[in-house]
Design an enzyme around this catalytic site. Structure first.
Site, short mmCIF file in Angstrom:
data_model
loop_
_atom_site.label_atom_id
_atom_site.label_comp_id
_atom_site.label_asym_id
_atom_site.label_seq_id
_atom_site.Cartn_x
_atom_site.Cartn_y
_atom_site.Cartn_z
N ASP A 36 33.48 42.73 31.58
CA ASP A 36 34.73 42.87 32.35
C ASP A 36 35.57 44.04 31.82
OD1 ASP A 36 36.16 42.05 30.14
OD2 ASP A 36 36.47 40.01 30.85
N LYS A 58 38.17 42.16 36.99
CA LYS A 58 39.31 42.10 37.90
C LYS A 58 40.56 42.17 37.05
CE LYS A 58 37.91 37.46 37.94
NZ LYS A 58 37.90 36.79 36.84
N MET A 171 48.80 37.34 30.08
CA MET A 171 48.91 37.59 31.52
C MET A 171 50.34 37.34 32.00
SD MET A 171 45.37 35.79 32.75
CE MET A 171 45.53 34.32 31.78
N1 SAH Z 1 39.95 35.86 26.65
C1 SAH Z 1 40.99 36.81 26.33
C2 SAH Z 1 42.18 36.65 27.23
C3 SAH Z 1 41.91 36.88 28.68
S1 SAH Z 1 43.31 36.74 29.69
C4 SAH Z 1 41.36 36.66 24.85
O1 SAH Z 1 40.99 35.70 24.19
O2 SAH Z 1 42.00 37.57 24.35
C5 SAH Z 1 43.81 38.41 29.81
C6 SAH Z 1 45.07 38.64 29.05
O3 SAH Z 1 44.78 38.78 27.67
C7 SAH Z 1 45.81 39.89 29.39
O4 SAH Z 1 46.59 39.74 30.56
C8 SAH Z 1 46.67 40.06 28.18
O5 SAH Z 1 47.76 39.18 28.18
C9 SAH Z 1 45.72 39.61 27.08
N2 SAH Z 1 45.03 40.75 26.44
C10 SAH Z 1 43.71 40.91 26.32
N3 SAH Z 1 43.42 42.02 25.64
C11 SAH Z 1 44.60 42.59 25.32
C12 SAH Z 1 44.98 43.76 24.62
N4 SAH Z 1 44.07 44.59 24.10
N5 SAH Z 1 46.30 44.02 24.49
C13 SAH Z 1 47.23 43.20 25.01
N6 SAH Z 1 46.92 42.09 25.68
C14 SAH Z 1 45.63 41.77 25.83
#
Ligand code: SAH
Length: 487
Positions: A36, A58, A171
């Site tokens: 993704d 997405k 998010m």
């Molecule tokens: N599974 C992922 C989260 C997925 S939901 C995890 O454990 O990190 C997607 C959200 O993750 C984004 O909207 C944001 O809030 C956060 N996110 C993921 N990578 C990020 C990054 N490098 N910097 C800031 N927020 C991040």
């Protein structure tokens, strides 16, 4: 047909090196990878060349038809007997819908393994110097999605506002205003510190610090965009003291050399506390060549590390070199030669192939044969040397340097992000100029770093002023020179 196997991998957020060793091993052997938007693109570089790469991403990981498509693809590829790596940013079970994918696999009795990833909910605050818990400040942390459910259901903010631990929203950018209003409505103090961390653990990371009362205005002014983590609580106040990733030294340095060589240079920049941004402007391709018997040569000259490596791929028995003198241009070339357990007999003070040819005279006799190993574009004049020095110079081209063609708009986008541009050869300078179509506006405020006099001359000829030049013409020395300036 025998079923394949699915591996549900969390790749961590941002920084490529946050990938686990286990995930790396699996990626290196997978037949198919489904990924993704949130993973670092470098992860794809670990995958076998022939592996199938499927992008199914997405903007948000909640809702949407695409999840069905992901489940279907995952199942289908496993039924084809493949070893499938499903990779996502962070951890697969933290708003990653990993559970749903596994249920779809289980339905078809497809075997699976799960590799946990470092979740952005903890690691992104870490990259901003914000600990999610801290003695006497926060005894818990709570991770929420900033989305409402599909039917509009929202969190129970009456209870959330009472929590004393750190509140972390993923998010949440779109609903920031709503989150803040609801927390205030249910009694959270207006001066509670808030941080929003955009694109955490990447070279684009931005940290915005405020309090509940002003964070909405601030985030509008700064045009904060997803992906971002919102963290609310007193731990945010530790940021100025614990901040480590964005420091004075954390300059963003553009690495323009060939992709394969960029790796070592980028690591050295990281060691120094800088942030490498790779934009290869040339590609180096080795070329097959017929090296006739070496016995006719009294000396072999190398003018680059690439030449040495390419040459030794053609050599079957190193003893064929035993009577031959070896000359090199440059410290790095000498170093690479030493990796083949050979010491250079000579190295001119000036890093020029002309000087190398001249110095070879002292190690050879009249009319003897001298081989120069070089690239298609290196300045090298065997006929002239032969006349000048009464020896028979020959050149063999063992690799090609090709300038990459890149769109000007893409170049400008990358240039906006960085502080310093490094040039390690005249060919990268030319490729840069050609891709920019001669427009140098975007680099007016950037510092320019050059490996040595030849590259510097190429830059100056185009009207580009040089801020840093390496002391001994190596990439390492160039980085050292740059960082000396900050210290
Ligand atoms: N599974 C992922 C989260 C997925 S939901 C995890 O454990 O990190 C997607 C959200 O993750 C984004 O909207 C944001 O809030 C956060 N996110 C993921 N990578 C990020 C990054 N490098 N910097 C800031 N927020 C991040």
């Amino acid at each position: 047909m025998e079923k394949g196997k699915a591996y549900i991998l969390g790749a961590g957020p941002g920084d490529f090196e946050l990938l686990t060793l286990k995930a790396k091993r699996i990626l290196e052997t997978a037949d198919c990878i489904i990924y993704d938007r949130l993973i670092n693109p470098k992860i794809l570089g670990l995958v076998k060349k022939e592996a199938e790469k499927i992008y199914l991403g997405k903007e948000n990981t909640e809702g949407g038809k695409i999840q069905e498509e992901i489940n279907r693809t995952l199942v289908q590829k496993c039924l084809e007997g493949k070893k499938v790596a499903r990779v996502k940013g962070g951890d697969s079970f933290v708003f990653g819908r990993g559970g749903e994918e596994i249920l779809a696999l289980a339905e078809q009795r497809i075997p699976f393994e799960i590799v946990p990833g470092i979740t952005s909910s903890i690691a992104v605050p870490t990259y901003a110097g914000i600990p999610v818990t801290h003695r006497n400040i926060a005894r818990s942390f709570h991770v929420f999605t900033g989305h409402t459910m599909e039917d509009g259901t929202w969190h129970d903010f009456e209870n959330i506002a009472k929590l004393e631990g750190s509140l972390i929203f993923l998010m949440g950018v779109k609903n920031l205003e709503r989150i803040v209003q609801d927390l205030l409505r249910y009694g959270k103090a207006p001066d509670t510190p808030v941080a929003i961390i955009e694109k955490g653990a990447t070279e684009h990371q931005k940290v915005h610090i405020g309090i509940l009362e002003n964070i909405v205005k601030l985030s509008k002014e700064r045009e904060v965009k997803a992906p971002a983590i919102i963290i609310i609580g007193e731990v945010v106040a530790l940021h100025p003291k614990l901040q480590w990733f964005e420091t004075k030294k954390a300059k963003k340095i553009l690495v323009t050399r060939d992709k394969k060589q960029a790796f070592e240079m980028s690591n050295y920049i990281r060691d120094k506390g800088g942030i490498p941004v790779e934009l290869p402007l040339i590609t180096i391709e080795e070329q097959e060549a017929n090296i006739a018997s070496l016995s006719k040569y009294s000396a072999i000259l190398f003018n680059s590390p690439n030449g040495v490596n390419a040459f030794f791929r053609h050599i079957k028995d190193i003893r064929s070199l035993s009577k031959i003198k070896i000359g090199v241009v440059g410290e790095k070339t000498k170093e690479v030669l030493e990796q083949y357990k050979l010491l250079a007999d000579f190295m001119p003070k000036e890093y020029l192939v002309d000087k190398l040819a001249e110095e070879a005279v002292q190690f050879t006799k009249e009319n003897e044969n001298i081989l120069i190993v070089t690239s298609d574009i290196s300045p090298c004049e065997p006929e002239i040397y032969s006349k000048l020095y009464q020896r028979n110079y020959e050149k063999i081209v063992l690799y090609h340097t090709q300038k990459r063609k890149l769109a000007k708009e893409d170049m400008i986008k990358r240039l906006e992000e960085i502080d310093i541009i490094t040039f390690l050869s005249s060919s990268t300078v030319e490729a840069f100029y050609e891709n920019m179509k001669g427009d140098l506006k975007s680099i007016q405020t950037k510092k320019i770093a050059s490996i040595g006099p030849m590259t510097t001359a190429s830059l100056q000829k185009l009207g580009i002023k040089v801020d840093y030049e390496a002391k001994n013409y190596t990439a390492k020395a160039l980085i050292d020179t740059i960082f000396e300036d900050f210290e």
